[in-house]
Design an enzyme around this catalytic site. Structure first.
Site, PDB file in Angstrom:
ATOM      1  N   LYS A 116       8.984  46.541  -9.711  1.00  0.00           N
ATOM      2  CA  LYS A 116       7.749  46.915  -9.005  1.00  0.00           C
ATOM      3  C   LYS A 116       6.568  46.968  -9.966  1.00  0.00           C
ATOM      4  O   LYS A 116       5.450  46.567  -9.627  1.00  0.00           O
ATOM      5  CB  LYS A 116       7.930  48.266  -8.316  1.00  0.00           C
ATOM      6  CG  LYS A 116       8.768  48.226  -7.048  1.00  0.00           C
ATOM      7  CD  LYS A 116       8.765  49.589  -6.375  1.00  0.00           C
ATOM      8  CE  LYS A 116       9.416  49.540  -4.993  1.00  0.00           C
ATOM      9  NZ  LYS A 116      10.833  49.199  -5.056  1.00  0.00           N
ATOM     10  N   GLU A 200       1.149  55.723  -8.437  1.00  0.00           N
ATOM     11  CA  GLU A 200       0.082  55.084  -7.684  1.00  0.00           C
ATOM     12  C   GLU A 200      -0.533  56.066  -6.700  1.00  0.00           C
ATOM     13  O   GLU A 200       0.119  57.014  -6.239  1.00  0.00           O
ATOM     14  CB  GLU A 200       0.579  53.834  -6.962  1.00  0.00           C
ATOM     15  CG  GLU A 200       1.650  54.062  -5.920  1.00  0.00           C
ATOM     16  CD  GLU A 200       2.123  52.771  -5.276  1.00  0.00           C
ATOM     17  OE1 GLU A 200       2.436  52.795  -4.077  1.00  0.00           O
ATOM     18  OE2 GLU A 200       2.201  51.737  -5.962  1.00  0.00           O
ATOM     19  N   ARG A 292      12.825  36.577   0.883  1.00  0.00           N
ATOM     20  CA  ARG A 292      13.858  36.145   1.833  1.00  0.00           C
ATOM     21  C   ARG A 292      13.256  36.145   3.232  1.00  0.00           C
ATOM     22  O   ARG A 292      12.107  36.551   3.433  1.00  0.00           O
ATOM     23  CB  ARG A 292      15.046  37.114   1.805  1.00  0.00           C
ATOM     24  CG  ARG A 292      14.642  38.560   2.056  1.00  0.00           C
ATOM     25  CD  ARG A 292      15.827  39.487   2.151  1.00  0.00           C
ATOM     26  NE  ARG A 292      15.467  40.878   2.119  1.00  0.00           N
ATOM     27  CZ  ARG A 292      15.006  41.588   3.150  1.00  0.00           C
ATOM     28  NH1 ARG A 292      14.827  40.993   4.313  1.00  0.00           N
ATOM     29  NH2 ARG A 292      14.716  42.868   3.032  1.00  0.00           N
TER      30      ARG A 292
END
Length: 677
Positions: A116, A200, A292
């Site tokens: 991430k 964040e 995906r």
């Protein structure tokens, strides 16, 4: 185009890929575990091969076994579906190294999204909006605390290598930070083997909006508009729709362009989804790229008129994208919900067992069903408990919601418990109807989506009366049938009206609803009754003109005409399941004999640790003779891709522990006992 492909997955996605391949004349090869030998994807594929035991680690996660089957049967490509190995870069590399096409993105693209922190830095460099935060490698607690104060609160701590809602904490004040940081790192270390975190800014009451992207091997990346997935419970999507009721045309175009930038930044090929968090002010920020096909891809297919699986196959075969960005349209509105074998009233505990009855609406231009099971199949403990995806389409959102309500009303699942009633309440809730739900709404207001604990509302009472009438009519029908087959078909004793010498006739019935026993008394016959409900204050209701036509019951209750639908097998004197629906709500009842001896389960219930569902024992933390506190964890079992902590019902001493790590246990099995107090 390929002549034969192998599908390295199971369930509805495997069946979905098989369906598209069949229309293209492509032969399909399925792989299956011991638990899936009779599964639908095995039955529908042209060929199928076993690859191991029931646990995913012994079968669907065995990339070497899957590739070996592909080579043996001559498959030219492997479609990974979603879940399992679909985002495993090492598997993608191994497939390509074996000379087989991987129907998905490049392994290098997956690896760029594997962290991430790294993904966020990459997107920021590419000009994609990201949430203000800290993604550095320095994990000194004091430095992290200082960065948190700089970013400002509320703030989210996230595991850098996590997913599925694990390793996440919301911090609302500086003094909370140290303890929550430690907790988050510990969970990340246990779940993912690494405790690196990123920080964040936490967006209050955000929307979750994702953009479907597609890339080809010729350098073209386009987007296929958005899906909104803001209806979530514990970070798991519950309802998905397209288009988003929140986005303006301008914001849609801006987010689409940002998603394309994100795809170009990692040289993306095939289907992918760029996920954004969107504030109430319209500000949007990159979350991640799912490398995906997504579970919710059908809503995009319905509003664009495209087959995304076909696009996947063509791109993997080296073809250019079938359309350019200018050729992507969007019409109508589509909504998807997932029917799960789970119990919302027990914390959404996953269920398992044989699908004794699976009644779903018929597919047509407005209703689509993607499922990997049929009636009689078993939902096993080893995999995700999804039964089917129900997707609806219509001209606009209000019509699509109406279609969804009607489709859900036709659903019935018997065997394992299901979330149908929860979904019915969800799609009628004002926050959903008005298009204002945010990602945390369900968790903040979950009680608003749960059914009433007792039958007391007028509508529920009508359903209870309807179930009673269905039983009465069934009794009368059986009596007439028995009389017709007897030596005296015209006997007055063949009339099931409860008549006895000395009084006008009374029949007694009993139901169980959520462990509450409800007893009713009825006078009359032939569709005209007086029904008494002693447990309720308003004890008498007049029923006239009741007629049952198949599953449709029409009647007048106290002068009000009603039309109800009846499902179930509870039309015998020996008891059974009865489900009544009025088009808006459903009532599930268990018909039981009126004079049944009730056994008390109280004795000993506080002395046992039992399995809430079938599963595999992961760890046993205590032994016989150990002292235990009330609520202390005794053991952990794994079922349906989740771990369940089993705790002591009271303080005491363990008398016996009946399971060891690795054991498979059945639901309600006693796994440990306490010494009698």
């Amino acid at each position: 185009m390929f002549e034969k492909i192998l599908i390295a997955n199971r369930g509805e996605i495997a069946c979905r890929v098989i369906r598209t391949c069949r229309t293209l004349g492509i032969r399909t090869v399925a792989v299956y575990s011991e638990a899936d030998a009779d599964a639908q994807h095995v039955r529908q594929a042209d060929e199928a091969y076993p690859i191991g035991g029931p646990r995913p680690a012994d079968s669907y996660l065995r990339g070497d076994a899957i590739i070996e089957v592909a080579l043996r049967c001559g498959a030219q490509a492997i479609h990974p579906g979603y879940g399992f190995l679909s985002e495993n870069a090492d598997f993608a590399d191994a497939v390509e190294a074996a000379g087989i096409a991987f129907i998905g993105p490049k392994a290098a693209s997956m690896r760029k999204m594997g962290s991430k922190a790294g993904a966020k830095e990459l997107m920021q460099a590419a000009g994609v909006p990201v949430v203000p935060g800290y993604t550095g490698e320095n994990q000194d607690p004091a430095l992290l605390h200082g960065e948190a104060d700089r970013i400002g609160y509320p703030l989210m701590i996230k595991a850098a290598h996590g997913g599925g809602g694990k390793g996440m904490r919301i911090v609302r004040a500086s003094e909370e930070f140290p303890a929550l940081l430690e907790s988050c790192q510990r969970e990340a270390r246990n779940a993912f083997g690494r405790d690196r975190v990123l920080l964040e800014r936490y967006v209050e009451r955000p929307r979750h909006i994702e953009i479907q992207i597609f890339g080809d091997r010729h350098g073209q990346v386009i987007h296929l508009n958005e899906r909104e997935c803001s209806a979530q419970r514990r970070y798991q999507k519950v309802l998905e729709e397209s288009p988003s009721p929140f986005l303006s045309a301008e914001l849609r175009a801006t987010m689409g362009a940002a998603a394309v930038l994100a795809g170009q930044a990692i040289d993306y090929v095939n289907a992918g989804t760029v996920e954004f968090i969107v504030g109430q002010d319209g500000g949007f920020y990159f979350m991640e790229i799912n490398t995906r096909l997504q579970v919710e891809h059908p809503v995009t297919e319905l509003v664009t008129g495209l087959d995304l699986v076909e696009w996947q196959l063509r791109v993997a075969a080296g073809e250019a994208l079938p359309r350019t960005q200018d050729g992507i349209g969007q019409h109508g509105h589509a909504i998807e919900v997932r029917l799960y074998a789970e119990d919302p009233e027990a914390g959404f505990l996953p269920g398992s067992g044989k699908l004794e009855r699976l009644r779903l609406p018929s597919a047509d231009a407005h209703v689509r069903l993607d499922s990997g099971v049929i009636e009689g199949d078993t939902v096993t403990i080893f995999y995700d408990p999804m039964i089917a995806k129900l997707i609806v389409f219509d001209q606009d959102r209000p019509r699509a919601l109406a279609r969804l309500r009607g489709a859900l009303a036709q659903c019935e699942i018997a065997g394992p418990k299901s979330n149908i009633e929860f979904l019915e309440r969800l799609v009628r809730h004002p926050a959903v109807v008005e298009g204002r739900i945010d990602t945390g709404y369900l968790d903040r207001h979950l009680e608003e989506f749960m059914p009433a604990a007792q039958v007391d509302a007028v509508g529920d009472r009508d359903l209870l009366i309807g179930a009673t009438v269905v039983q009465l009519l069934a009794q009368e029908r059986r009596s007439r049938g028995n009389a017709s087959a007897s030596n005296d078909p015209d006997s007055p004793w063949a009339i099931a009206d409860g008549w006895r010498l000395g009084h006008g006739g009374r029949r007694s019935l009993a139901f169980v609803q959520r462990d509450e026993r409800l007893e009713l008394q009825a006078h009359g016959s032939g569709g005209d009754y007086r029904i008494e409900i002693p447990a309720l204050a308003d004890v008498q209701h007049q029923v006239q003109g009741a007629r049952l036509d198949g599953t449709e019951l029409s009647l007048r209750i106290d002068g009000r005409a009603r039309r109800l639908t009846a499902f179930g097998d509870g039309l015998t004197e020996n008891g059974g399941r009865v489900v009544m629906h009025d088009g808006q709500r459903r009532l599930r009842l268990e018909s039981v004999p009126m004079y049944r001896h009730e056994h008390s389960a109280a004795s000993g219930s506080g002395n046992n640790v039992t399995a809430p569902m079938p599963g595999r024992v992961v760890v046993v933390k205590l032994a016989a003779g150990d002292a235990v506190e009330a609520g202390q964890e005794v053991m952990v079992i794994e079922a349906m891709k989740m771990e369940l902590s089993l705790k002591s019902p009271r303080a005491g001493v363990l008398a016996e522990v009946r399971a060891v790590a690795g054991d498979f246990v059945e639901a309600d099995a006693v796994l440990a006992t306490l010494e009698t107090a």
